[in-house]
Each structure stands twice: as structure tokens, then as C-alpha cells.
Design an enzyme around this catalytic site. Sequence first.
Site, PDB file in Angstrom:
ATOM      1  N   SER A   1     -15.036  65.783 -47.986  1.00 42.18           N
ATOM      2  CA  SER A   1     -15.348  64.822 -46.953  1.00 42.18           C
ATOM      3  C   SER A   1     -14.958  63.378 -47.282  1.00 42.18           C
ATOM      4  CB  SER A   1     -16.851  64.859 -46.672  1.00 42.18           C
ATOM      5  OG  SER A   1     -17.581  64.373 -47.786  1.00 42.18           O
TER       6      SER A   1
ATOM      7  N   SER B   1     -16.380  67.423 -52.290  1.00 42.35           N
ATOM      8  CA  SER B   1     -15.961  66.285 -51.455  1.00 42.35           C
ATOM      9  C   SER B   1     -15.389  65.073 -52.195  1.00 42.35           C
ATOM     10  CB  SER B   1     -17.131  65.816 -50.589  1.00 42.35           C
ATOM     11  OG  SER B   1     -17.326  66.690 -49.514  1.00 42.35           O
TER      12      SER B   1
ATOM     13  N   LYS C   1     -17.786  54.511 -49.546  1.00 46.07           N
ATOM     14  CA  LYS C   1     -17.831  55.562 -48.537  1.00 46.07           C
ATOM     15  C   LYS C   1     -18.938  55.220 -47.548  1.00 46.07           C
ATOM     16  CE  LYS C   1     -18.207  60.642 -48.144  1.00 46.07           C
ATOM     17  NZ  LYS C   1     -18.387  61.909 -48.873  1.00 46.07           N
TER      18      LYS C   1
END
Lengths: 485, 95
Positions: free
Chosen positions: A151, A175, A76
Site C-alpha cells: 500500500s 506494504s 505516508k
Amino acid sequence: MHNLTIAELIKGLQSKEFSSVELTQHFLDRIATMNPGYNALITVTADQALRDAAEADRRLAAGNAPALCGVPMLHKDIFCTSGVRTSCGSKMLDNFIPPYNATVVENFEQAGAVVLGKTNMDEFAMGSSNETSFYGPVQNPWDTDCVPGGSSGGSAAAVAARLAPGATATDTGGSIRQPAALCGITGLKPTYGRVSRWGMIAFASSLDQGGPMARTAEDCAIMLSCMASFDEKDSTSIDQEVPDYSATLSKDVQGLRVGVPAEYFSEGLNPGTEKAVRAALAELEAQGAEIIDISLPNTGLSVPAYYVIAPAEASANLSRFDGVKYGYRCEDPKDLQDLYTRTRAEGFGEEVQRRILIGTYCLSAGYYDAYYGKAQQVRKLIQQDFERAFATVDVIMGPTCPTPAFKFGSKGDDPVAMYLEDIYTIATNLAGLPGMSVPCGMVDNKPVGLQIIGNYFDEARILNIAHQYQQATDWHNQAPEGVTS
Amino acid sequence: MNIERQEIEKLATLARIAIEEGTITGVGERLGSVLELVDQLQAADTSGLDGKSYSIQAIQRLREDEVTEINQREALQALAPDTEEGLFLVPKVIE
């Protein structure tokens, strides 16, 4: 090769069925063809990946390969990667090339993993749909008109589309679990303090926690064994031995006490989602688990408490982005105040600005006790709910989120509609507990996630349960159209 | 919940974020919506609760006062928008 799990790829690499260079090139080719549509990756590190793969092949040939040697992975874009742009989904950090690696990145490097690139995300991890990214939204591979969740939407979509067998992610209010549910993959948020936050760009420091995303619980166990570590550089890292999470996957669930909170099946829950989750509970009951009705009475207060605590911490954490030391700076500032205020107005997107303003409000003189003080007390109430529940049950289960993936723009202009998406996931962050999402059904050809919440440091148990569930069911093997061929 | 224009201007100053004149009303409406959500907290009975304690009994570690990081001034300043002779440059502060 892209349909193999991490466990299968490790075997294939070690038995020389294929090389890491072949495997890496295969995933890079898929990314080159498919990512322009999904927009799941912000940065592709093809050259470095192929160099690392060649090195992994040498180690595999020499017979001294570490656990994940030669296995392609994604990070990420919130984890700092030395020499590779780390944007956190923001214009503010569009030009930021960290001079060091996050501990998580270092751990994967030590384990020999090959990094293919960095995944798209909501800006500074603030969002539940990936729509707040400076780099544009990510498409859900199951329905490209729908969001992948957020997210960690880029990591989830990339794993679902088989652009990588696994990806790192972070979870501050859901998330990891919510995008895992919406994209039909498996994701785990560990206990707060289990995975180092060093080099992980801070959103809300008392809630943020890194964790793995993959297609199976078995793969999440392999990834977490590498990802989790005690780290002196993170003052909230907990000095407790990291177990071999793969070693306990095969235990049966006979006698397991599963708590099912009434509050997680409340108004607003999609009937198809409820049906899929109830069917998953029935499957575990058939395997010998005992299903026990419980109550987590303060669940409804978790979203309000979160939207004081998380923005308050964010407003402090994000004050470092001022256009002076690194990141974006506005053009031609007329004085220092103008430099600060315009840099932040131009560098941060609307949702990030909103959360900074809310946090500033809640921490400002005259409001601190009424908002921040009160929210911290409510956080304690929520922790006590879980403490009471875990006195009588081993794990807690329910839906990960109220509905399957929703369409882009469908939450409208009111931020609160989006915030309520995390109604079932936020409480575990406030309490610091580990939680997992496992695919457990489909509604209108879109995946549904079963959430498994464990007691502190009980990751091995929830991975074991998820693995046992996946041995008996096929939901985790379902794939969006066109991604398996 | 309505937030006064003056309040938003004060917040913008505290948060060092420039808010354009034309957007103040919209910003206020959406902040009001979030504050309405968080106002639900006020109804909770939290008497006698210590909000500063946590479930995980973590102990703040101490370490020896030893240098562990090497000086990376050049590498770190290479990231800055503007530097000169090892200093970060900002617009003139003192007239």
C-alpha cells in the site's frame, strides 16, 4: 541535489554547501512539475516546509542542529499530522485534520526533518497496487503503465522519482517491501513493536508496523534510528534501547549464515526475478557468506491465515468510522441506522468494504473457532517455522515478490489474484519479524527486490548486510528515465 | 464457494454497511472467492497449538492512574459533522 542520498544531504547541509531552504524549494519545484503525472502525493505542505527549512537553517548556523536537521522528507498519509489533512487514502477521512502528531511524525520533527507533504496509498493500506486509493492510482516511475505496488505506493514512487530522499511507510502484509521492490528502492519493515503505532491509523493492529523507505540501506539506517522509539502511548511498543543503526553498517559478512527457503522459489516466481535473486545470493557468497538451503513448510498457509486475521482486526478497527465523531457523513440520514450504513457504504471503497465483511464473517457467531481460532493457530505454526530456521541461520533471503511491477487492472476482478502478490512477505508480519527489500536486478527494465528477513530486533544486522551488498553492487543507484536530470 | 443472499444481508447488517440490491450477487461471488482461499487453513494440523501465545514475549505494562492528557473537547468536536452545546448530534433515536 535530488540525486544525493540522505547521508550526503546531511553532510551538504552541515558544511553549508546548500541551505535547507534551497534544498526544500528544489524538491517542492520537482513535486510541482512531476507529481501531477505520478500522483505520488495527496497533500503538499509547501508553506510549512519552507518555514521549517528556514528554522532548520538557523539551527544549522547556530551549530546545534539535530540529526536530520533541514532534510526534506515525506510521510505516508496514514500518519496523523497536526493541522494537516490525514486521509489514509479514503473518502472517509478526506476532511480529517488531526489535532495531534503521530509519534513517528513527532520523532522526525524532533530530529529537525522538513516535511514536504503526505504520500498516496491504498485506502486504509488495503491493497498491493495503490489502485484502491480514493485519490487515484500512483504511477510507477519505471513504467507509467504499471503499478508502484502498495500500500505504500506513493512513498515508494516519490523516492524512486527523487521527489524526496526518504519517506515513511507502513507494512501490514508487505506494504513497505513490495512497493520498494517494484519501484527499485530500499525499504525496511522493523520488528513488531520497534516503531510506535501511536497516531498511525490502524488497519490490523497485531501486524501493522511503520518503517523507512529510501534509496540506500545507509539512509534507511539513519531514518530508522530516528523513527524507532519506546512509546508509552502504544501498549505494544517494546521498551528496548534503539541502537545506532549507522554504527554497524561497515561490518563484513564473512561467515554469515544465509538461509534460502525452498518455498520462496516456488511455482509462479518470474524466472528473471529468480535469476536476479540467485545472483545477489552469489554476490554475498563471494563476500564470505554461507548459503544454506532451508524450509519454511507452512509458507503456503500464510496468505490464507492473513486473510482471516487482518480483515478480522480491520472490521473491529474500522467500526469507529460511523459518521458521528469525525470524517465523512452521508447526506440527510433518515435515522441512526441509515446514518451508519450509508456513511460507511459511501465513505469506504470496495476493497475496504470487502475486508470488513470478511472480517465480520470470520468473527461472527458459529464461525469464530473455525476461522479466527484456526488462523491464530496457523500463525503459531508459521512462527515456529521461523524459530526452527533461525536456530541454524542468521538471516533468511529470497525474492520480495513473485514478479516485477504489473500493469494497472491486470489482476482483474478476483481479489485473490492481488492477495497472492504478498505470498513472500506476509509470513514475516504474522511472525512479527523484521524484513527488508533491496534492489538486486532488472527484468524488462523493471526493478527486482531481494528480501532479507532477520530475527527479532535484528534490524542492525539486516541493514548491515544490505549496506555491504550495496557497496559491491549498483542496482540501488539505477534510476527511472528522466528523473536524475 | 457460494454465499447465500441471506448471509450477505446479515453480514451487511452486522458490519453497518448498506449494500445495494443490484450488487449483492457480485459481492457474494468475490467474498466466496476469498473464503475459498481461507478455507485452505482447515487442512492444517494445528492440534495442541495455542493460538493465543506469541513469539515476542511482551509484557502488558501498567501505569499509574494519573491524568496525562488535557481536555481537548472543543478541538476534537470541531472535527465532528454536527455538534451542539458540547454534544455530538445524530438523527432522532427516540420517537
